[in-house]
Write a protein that holds these residues in place. Structure first.
Motif, PDB file in Angstrom:
ATOM      1  N   VAL A  81       0.844  -1.233  -0.031  1.00  0.00           N
ATOM      2  CA  VAL A  81      -0.124  -0.059  -0.018  1.00  0.00           C
ATOM      3  C   VAL A  81       0.896   1.171   0.099  1.00  0.00           C
ATOM      4  O   VAL A  81       2.006   1.100   0.900  1.00  0.00           O
ATOM      5  N   LYS A  82       0.348   2.335  -0.586  1.00  0.00           N
ATOM      6  CA  LYS A  82       1.166   3.573  -0.726  1.00  0.00           C
ATOM      7  C   LYS A  82      -0.019   4.699  -0.221  1.00  0.00           C
ATOM      8  O   LYS A  82      -1.209   4.533  -0.712  1.00  0.00           O
ATOM      9  N   VAL A  83       0.159   5.480   0.757  1.00  0.00           N
ATOM     10  CA  VAL A  83      -0.615   6.486   0.910  1.00  0.00           C
ATOM     11  C   VAL A  83       0.399   7.862   0.827  1.00  0.00           C
ATOM     12  O   VAL A  83       1.335   7.911   1.091  1.00  0.00           O
ATOM     13  N   THR A  84      -0.336   8.900   0.018  1.00  0.00           N
ATOM     14  CA  THR A  84       0.123   9.945  -0.146  1.00  0.00           C
ATOM     15  C   THR A  84      -0.755  11.198   0.450  1.00  0.00           C
ATOM     16  O   THR A  84      -1.715  11.158   0.486  1.00  0.00           O
ATOM     17  N   ILE A  85       0.031  12.043   1.294  1.00  0.00           N
ATOM     18  CA  ILE A  85      -0.588  13.177   1.958  1.00  0.00           C
ATOM     19  C   ILE A  85       0.041  14.254   1.062  1.00  0.00           C
ATOM     20  O   ILE A  85       1.193  14.658   1.084  1.00  0.00           O
ATOM     21  N   SER A  86      -0.859  15.112   0.696  1.00  0.00           N
ATOM     22  CA  SER A  86      -0.455  16.273  -0.329  1.00  0.00           C
ATOM     23  C   SER A  86      -1.061  17.579   0.239  1.00  0.00           C
ATOM     24  O   SER A  86      -2.317  17.555   0.459  1.00  0.00           O
ATOM     25  N   TYR A  87      -0.432  18.686  -0.127  1.00  0.00           N
ATOM     26  CA  TYR A  87      -0.983  19.961   0.113  1.00  0.00           C
ATOM     27  C   TYR A  87      -0.653  20.771  -1.397  1.00  0.00           C
ATOM     28  O   TYR A  87       0.188  20.823  -1.832  1.00  0.00           O
ATOM     29  N   ASP A  88      -1.785  21.351  -1.913  1.00  0.00           N
ATOM     30  CA  ASP A  88      -1.944  21.891  -3.197  1.00  0.00           C
ATOM     31  C   ASP A  88      -2.056  23.380  -2.828  1.00  0.00           C
ATOM     32  O   ASP A  88      -3.325  23.749  -2.446  1.00  0.00           O
ATOM     33  N   ALA A  89      -1.000  24.312  -2.742  1.00  0.00           N
ATOM     34  CA  ALA A  89      -0.958  25.551  -2.184  1.00  0.00           C
ATOM     35  C   ALA A  89      -1.857  26.384  -3.271  1.00  0.00           C
ATOM     36  O   ALA A  89      -2.391  27.342  -2.539  1.00  0.00           O
ATOM     37  N   ALA A  90      -1.894  26.262  -4.484  1.00  0.00           N
ATOM     38  CA  ALA A  90      -2.598  27.227  -5.297  1.00  0.00           C
ATOM     39  C   ALA A  90      -4.182  27.086  -5.216  1.00  0.00           C
ATOM     40  O   ALA A  90      -4.857  28.235  -5.087  1.00  0.00           O
ATOM     41  N   ASN A  91      -4.579  25.907  -4.754  1.00  0.00           N
ATOM     42  CA  ASN A  91      -6.047  25.665  -4.620  1.00  0.00           C
ATOM     43  C   ASN A  91      -6.520  25.512  -3.109  1.00  0.00           C
ATOM     44  O   ASN A  91      -7.573  25.523  -2.827  1.00  0.00           O
ATOM     45  N   VAL A  94      -6.069  20.124   0.891  1.00  0.00           N
ATOM     46  CA  VAL A  94      -5.189  19.091   1.721  1.00  0.00           C
ATOM     47  C   VAL A  94      -5.646  17.590   1.444  1.00  0.00           C
ATOM     48  O   VAL A  94      -6.920  17.560   1.568  1.00  0.00           O
ATOM     49  N   THR A  95      -4.934  16.665   0.961  1.00  0.00           N
ATOM     50  CA  THR A  95      -5.500  15.592   0.663  1.00  0.00           C
ATOM     51  C   THR A  95      -4.749  14.295   0.970  1.00  0.00           C
ATOM     52  O   THR A  95      -3.677  14.321   1.270  1.00  0.00           O
ATOM     53  N   LEU A  96      -5.583  13.367   1.561  1.00  0.00           N
ATOM     54  CA  LEU A  96      -4.970  11.903   1.943  1.00  0.00           C
ATOM     55  C   LEU A  96      -5.414  10.865   1.304  1.00  0.00           C
ATOM     56  O   LEU A  96      -6.783  11.000   1.092  1.00  0.00           O
ATOM     57  N   ASP A  97      -4.375  10.467   0.464  1.00  0.00           N
ATOM     58  CA  ASP A  97      -5.069   9.531  -0.715  1.00  0.00           C
ATOM     59  C   ASP A  97      -4.171   7.925  -0.105  1.00  0.00           C
ATOM     60  O   ASP A  97      -3.206   7.849  -0.419  1.00  0.00           O
ATOM     61  N   ARG A  98      -5.039   7.301   0.030  1.00  0.00           N
ATOM     62  CA  ARG A  98      -4.695   5.633   0.170  1.00  0.00           C
ATOM     63  C   ARG A  98      -4.855   4.763  -0.881  1.00  0.00           C
ATOM     64  O   ARG A  98      -4.643   3.579  -0.794  1.00  0.00           O
ATOM     65  N   GLY A  99      -5.416   5.081  -1.938  1.00  0.00           N
ATOM     66  CA  GLY A  99      -5.952   4.489  -3.095  1.00  0.00           C
ATOM     67  C   GLY A  99      -7.145   3.750  -2.723  1.00  0.00           C
ATOM     68  O   GLY A  99      -7.830   3.930  -2.078  1.00  0.00           O
ATOM     69  N   GLY A 100      -7.396   2.890  -3.970  1.00  0.00           N
ATOM     70  CA  GLY A 100      -8.611   2.300  -3.990  1.00  0.00           C
ATOM     71  C   GLY A 100      -9.912   3.172  -4.271  1.00  0.00           C
ATOM     72  O   GLY A 100      -9.676   4.297  -4.527  1.00  0.00           O
ATOM     73  N   THR A 101     -11.064   2.601  -4.257  1.00  0.00           N
ATOM     74  CA  THR A 101     -12.232   3.035  -4.746  1.00  0.00           C
ATOM     75  C   THR A 101     -13.104   4.389  -3.557  1.00  0.00           C
ATOM     76  O   THR A 101     -13.585   5.150  -3.869  1.00  0.00           O
ATOM     77  N   ASP A 102     -12.477   4.150  -2.178  1.00  0.00           N
ATOM     78  CA  ASP A 102     -12.878   5.180  -1.458  1.00  0.00           C
ATOM     79  C   ASP A 102     -11.639   5.613  -0.748  1.00  0.00           C
ATOM     80  O   ASP A 102     -12.008   6.178   0.589  1.00  0.00           O
ATOM     81  N   GLY A 103     -10.747   5.797  -1.093  1.00  0.00           N
ATOM     82  CA  GLY A 103      -9.319   5.984  -0.240  1.00  0.00           C
ATOM     83  C   GLY A 103      -8.966   7.416  -0.523  1.00  0.00           C
ATOM     84  O   GLY A 103      -7.948   7.743   0.162  1.00  0.00           O
ATOM     85  N   THR A 136      -8.168  17.441  10.568  1.00  0.00           N
ATOM     86  CA  THR A 136      -7.764  15.971  10.892  1.00  0.00           C
ATOM     87  C   THR A 136      -8.475  15.190   9.913  1.00  0.00           C
ATOM     88  O   THR A 136      -9.422  15.432   9.299  1.00  0.00           O
ATOM     89  N   PHE A 137      -7.588  13.988   9.667  1.00  0.00           N
ATOM     90  CA  PHE A 137      -8.024  13.098   8.837  1.00  0.00           C
ATOM     91  C   PHE A 137      -7.491  11.725   9.661  1.00  0.00           C
ATOM     92  O   PHE A 137      -6.498  11.664  10.378  1.00  0.00           O
ATOM     93  N   SER A 138      -8.498  10.658   9.862  1.00  0.00           N
ATOM     94  CA  SER A 138      -8.099   9.310  10.097  1.00  0.00           C
ATOM     95  C   SER A 138      -8.351   8.347   9.189  1.00  0.00           C
ATOM     96  O   SER A 138      -9.594   8.458   8.704  1.00  0.00           O
ATOM     97  N   SER A 139      -7.460   7.364   8.838  1.00  0.00           N
ATOM     98  CA  SER A 139      -7.671   6.551   7.629  1.00  0.00           C
ATOM     99  C   SER A 139      -7.215   5.137   8.113  1.00  0.00           C
ATOM    100  O   SER A 139      -6.244   5.127   8.891  1.00  0.00           O
ATOM    101  N   ARG A 140      -7.798   4.111   7.528  1.00  0.00           N
ATOM    102  CA  ARG A 140      -7.170   2.600   7.672  1.00  0.00           C
ATOM    103  C   ARG A 140      -5.862   2.721   6.916  1.00  0.00           C
ATOM    104  O   ARG A 140      -5.804   3.252   5.606  1.00  0.00           O
ATOM    105  N   PHE A 141      -4.899   1.813   7.360  1.00  0.00           N
ATOM    106  CA  PHE A 141      -3.794   1.398   6.603  1.00  0.00           C
ATOM    107  C   PHE A 141      -3.362   0.235   7.218  1.00  0.00           C
ATOM    108  O   PHE A 141      -3.047  -0.055   8.279  1.00  0.00           O
ATOM    109  N   PHE A 142      -3.070  -0.838   6.157  1.00  0.00           N
ATOM    110  CA  PHE A 142      -2.688  -2.240   6.562  1.00  0.00           C
ATOM    111  C   PHE A 142      -1.420  -2.350   5.912  1.00  0.00           C
ATOM    112  O   PHE A 142      -1.485  -3.294   4.969  1.00  0.00           O
ATOM    113  N   PRO A 143      -0.201  -2.120   6.482  1.00  0.00           N
ATOM    114  CA  PRO A 143       0.897  -2.205   5.659  1.00  0.00           C
ATOM    115  C   PRO A 143       1.654  -3.795   5.892  1.00  0.00           C
ATOM    116  O   PRO A 143       1.635  -4.264   7.023  1.00  0.00           O
TER     117      PRO A 143
END
Length: 172
Positions: A81-91, A94-103, A136-143
């Motif tokens: 699994v790959k989780v990306t946490i990102s900040y888009d300064a122009a817009n 903040v995004t937390l993306d853990r992939g998948g259909t609901d991630g 704040t974000f809380s998300s599942r992560f099973f590495p």
């Protein structure tokens, strides 16, 4: 979530227990911050990293500081699994993306001054606290395997490995 096939089901539970939080009103808005006692957790402190850092026991705290006017990315990666946490300064997103259909979790947020994130990682979850707790974000992560922390952009990272008090959930 009770009927999902999550790895911890064989350990007798399904769900997510978040870090205990303190609720405050800051500038007229409700914010959430980890309780101060969370700072007493023992672990190896790495003052700064460039490139990659491996969490040997899949548990740690990552503190991110960056210029609030620049894009920032933080990657939390294992074998499966790959989780990306990102900040888009122009817009101002903040995004937390853990992939998948609901991630994908995303919201509006603009840091006041420096971008500050506090990220907690363990063997079944990732929690993100932005700024003074206004987002704040809380998300599942099973590495599976080791967990590697890396950055994109000019962010400064501090990592603290956390000594595990409980065994990690079994993997299916």
């Amino acid at each position: 979530m009770w009927y999902q096939n999550y790895p911890e089901a064989s350990d007798g539970f399904t769900g997510i227990m978040t870090i205990p939080r303190e609720l405050k009103i800051l500038n007229g808005k409700l914010v959430q911050i980890p309780v101060t006692e969370i700072s007493s957790i023992k672990g190896k402190q790495v003052s700064a990293i460039n490139g990659n850092y491996t969490l040997r026991n899949k548990a740690g705290e990552v503190n991110v500081l960056a210029d609030g006017c620049q894009d920032v990315e933080l990657y939390i990666v294992s074998d499966n699994v790959k989780v990306t946490i990102s900040y888009d300064a122009a817009n101002g997103k903040v995004t937390l993306d853990r992939g998948g259909t609901d991630g994908i979790r995303r919201t509006d947020w603009r840091p006041s001054g420096q971008l500050k994130w506090r990220v907690f990682v363990d063997a079944s979850s990732i929690e993100l606290f932005c700024g003074e707790g206004e987002v704040t974000f809380s998300s599942r992560f099973f590495p599976n395997g080791t967990v590697v922390i890396s950055q994109g952009g000019a962010a400064k990272l501090k990592v603290r490995e956390i000594v595990r008090a409980m065994p990690e959930p079994s993997q299916n």
